[in-house]
Design an enzyme around this catalytic site. Structure first.
Site, PDB file in Angstrom:
ATOM      1  N   HIS A 156       0.839  -1.216   0.000  1.00  0.00           N
ATOM      2  CA  HIS A 156       0.000   0.000   0.000  1.00  0.00           C
ATOM      3  C   HIS A 156       0.867   1.256   0.000  1.00  0.00           C
ATOM      4  CE1 HIS A 156      -3.300  -2.723   1.263  1.00  0.00           C
ATOM      5  NE2 HIS A 156      -2.361  -3.243   2.042  1.00  0.00           N
ATOM      6  N   SER A 277      14.900  22.106 -15.879  1.00  0.00           N
ATOM      7  CA  SER A 277      13.724  22.924 -16.132  1.00  0.00           C
ATOM      8  C   SER A 277      14.169  24.269 -16.697  1.00  0.00           C
ATOM      9  CB  SER A 277      12.963  23.140 -14.816  1.00  0.00           C
ATOM     10  OG  SER A 277      12.162  24.308 -14.902  1.00  0.00           O
ATOM     11  N   LYS A 283      15.968  22.145 -10.583  1.00  0.00           N
ATOM     12  CA  LYS A 283      15.334  20.892 -10.977  1.00  0.00           C
ATOM     13  C   LYS A 283      16.247  19.942 -11.732  1.00  0.00           C
ATOM     14  CE  LYS A 283      10.873  20.797 -11.330  1.00  0.00           C
ATOM     15  NZ  LYS A 283       9.927  19.886 -10.767  1.00  0.00           N
ATOM     16  N   GLU A 290       9.838   8.885 -16.872  1.00  0.00           N
ATOM     17  CA  GLU A 290       8.452   9.310 -17.101  1.00  0.00           C
ATOM     18  C   GLU A 290       7.994   8.983 -18.525  1.00  0.00           C
ATOM     19  OE1 GLU A 290       8.275  13.087 -14.002  1.00  0.00           O
ATOM     20  OE2 GLU A 290       8.857  13.429 -16.059  1.00  0.00           O
TER      21      GLU A 290
END
Ligand code: ARG
Length: 476
Positions: A156, A277, A283, A290
């Site tokens: 979980h 970024s 970043k 992704e």
């Protein structure tokens, strides 16, 4: 452009209809396979006395020259042809005139395209199988180095019990191994030659289908000619297997994205596989992970697309089947790219072992072990569970962990706690005591690793086929 089928027609095809029908824009990918299949067909026609040996030689030489001319850039594939088969035949006739016109004897584009696509797919299956072997060896390498790298195991997405990085990676080893085995199964099932099925009902020429099948490295000819021209099961199976590969990659990517986040800091993705970024200077984004996760959707899409294309088709060939190619090519390319990038990212990723261990220490991942400790001292497990539950609550209120409590505090909840509790709930002990087969304990892991090493040493499917090992295995 002259079509292969003009005779019966008096009117012209509408330009838009011709465009809509044409497939050369994407089936040009099958150029090599089309030549390869045509050469085998010419050999078989001569072996059966359907064409003369001299005609065969002229055809094979010209086909070889067309291949070379295109590969070397001296000839470009003429996209005004309807499809790659029309292009090769037109070019052949252009070069050797009437002899070239005999090549299509006893052949239809229906069995021709079925053959080309199978030859192409077969190569891509081997390629993907090899890429999976490469990924597995990177995973195995990381496992061998991280048998004592402790981290929390989750259920979980809540810390559950301590495991090791080796054990966590082992789960992915199993997944990608199954993916590899699936590709091997598909290869074996699809390796039958459709050539000689003709349009659907075979031909009146005395073809030797066994011979063409063996020339092209198939295990034999496809038995039923109607099935041979209209079977796309092998592509559907492949797309299902590729979807599963993507699902596994996507899950792994999801974990890497979490692990690489500022909150976890379990890993650091190498600069080579991250991006920045344009506005936020701090970043470092896990874009590759992704994107792999994101591209999973288009591979699933290919599977659903082909299943849907096939579901209402009467026997035998229907033009709908031309729709198999773009989606299948895209899925094969996508999986190939994703495996290559993912493997590179994994190989260069750094582990923050200190962070992983600290995370396993905080969060009561050792609570089950504390309960097991009491159970081993004679407390019924259900009671032990309750005691440790109260213990955890006490720790949460105090903002501490089980191993940081004093013995007096522990004994306040159960007099069965003794000084050896600290050792019993240490990360090392929690992992090492898990000795069941498949668990993260050192003995079980050693056994698993030995099996994995032996498995990878068997080599890739392509290597085994080249060595004739596949046939030997199958005959056993
Ligand atoms: N481009 C076609 C395909 O991919 C080749 C077969 C065409 N056969 C035919 N009878 N029109 O399916």
């Amino acid at each position: 452009m002259a079509q292969l089928w003009g005779g019966r027609f008096t009117g012209e095809t509408a330009a838009a209809a011709y465009e809509f029908n044409a497939s050369i824009g994407f089936d040009r990918r099958l150029f090599h396979q089309d030549i390869q299949g045509s050469i085998a067909h010419a050999r078989m026609l001569a072996a059966r006395g359907i064409i003369e040996p001299e005609e065969r030689d002229v055809m094979i030489r010209a086909l070889g020259e067309i291949l070379e001319d295109v590969d070397r850039g001296r000839l470009s594939i003429d996209e005004s042809c309807e499809d790659i088969h029309s292009f090769v035949e037109a070019e052949l006739v252009n070069r050797i005139q009437d002899t070239g016109k005999k090549l299509h004897t006893g052949r239809s584009r229906n069995d021709q395209v079925a053959l080309d696509m199978r030859l192409y797919t077969r190569e891509r299956v081997l390629e993907t199988e090899g890429q999976l072997a490469e990924l597995l060896s990177v995973i195995l390498g990381a496992m061998e180095e991280n048998l004592e790298t402790y981290m929390p195991g989750f259920t979980h997405l809540q810390k559950a019990q301590p495991v090791t990085l080796a054990h966590h990676y082992g789960a992915y080893f199993e997944m990608f191994r199954r993916d590899r085995l699936r590709l091997g199964d598909i290869y074996r099932r699809m390796n039958y030659c459709p050539l000689g099925a003709g349009a659907l009902a075979g031909t009146t020429f005395p073809l030797d289908r066994e011979y063409t099948a063996s020339l092209l490295g198939f295990d034999g000819p496809a038995v039923n000619s109607m099935d041979a021209v209209s079977d796309r099961d092998y592509l559907i199976e492949l797309l299902a297997a590729l979807s599963t590969v993507m699902m596994h990659l996507s899950r792994f990517c999801e974990e890497i994205i979490l692990w690489n986040s500022n909150e976890y800091q379990f890993v650091e993705i190498d600069d080579a596989y991250a991006t920045g970024s344009s506005i936020m200077p701090q970043k470092k984004n896990p874009d590759i992970a992704e994107l792999v996760r994101g591209k999973t959707g288009r591979v699933y899409g290919a599977l659903v697309s082909l299943l849907t294309t096939m579901k209402g088709l009467p026997l035998a060939y229907n033009k709908d089947m031309q729709e198999d190619k773009e989606v299948a090519f895209d899925a094969m390319d996508t999986v190939g790219d994703c495996l290559a990038l993912f493997t590179g990212m994994l190989r260069t990723m750094k582990f923050r072992k200190d962070r992983m261990a600290a995370s396993a220490r905080n969060g009561f991942a050792n609570a089950t072990d504390a309960a097991d400790y009491l159970a081993a001292k004679g407390v019924p497990f259900r009671d032990a569970h309750a005691v440790v539950g109260r213990l955890v609550l006490y720790c949460i209120e105090k903002g501490t962990s089980i191993d940081e409590l004093s013995l007096e505090e522990l004994q306040g909840l159960s007099d069965k706690f003794e000084a050896d509790i600290y050792e019993a709930v240490s990360l090392k002990a929690c992992v090492e005591k898990r000795l069941t087969l498949g668990a993260p304990g050192p003995e079980a892991m050693k056994q698993a690793l030995a099996g994995y090493r032996a498995y990878l040493a068997e080599g890739t499917l392509a290597e085994r086929i080249a060595e004739g090992q596949e046939e030997a295995d199958r005959e056993r």
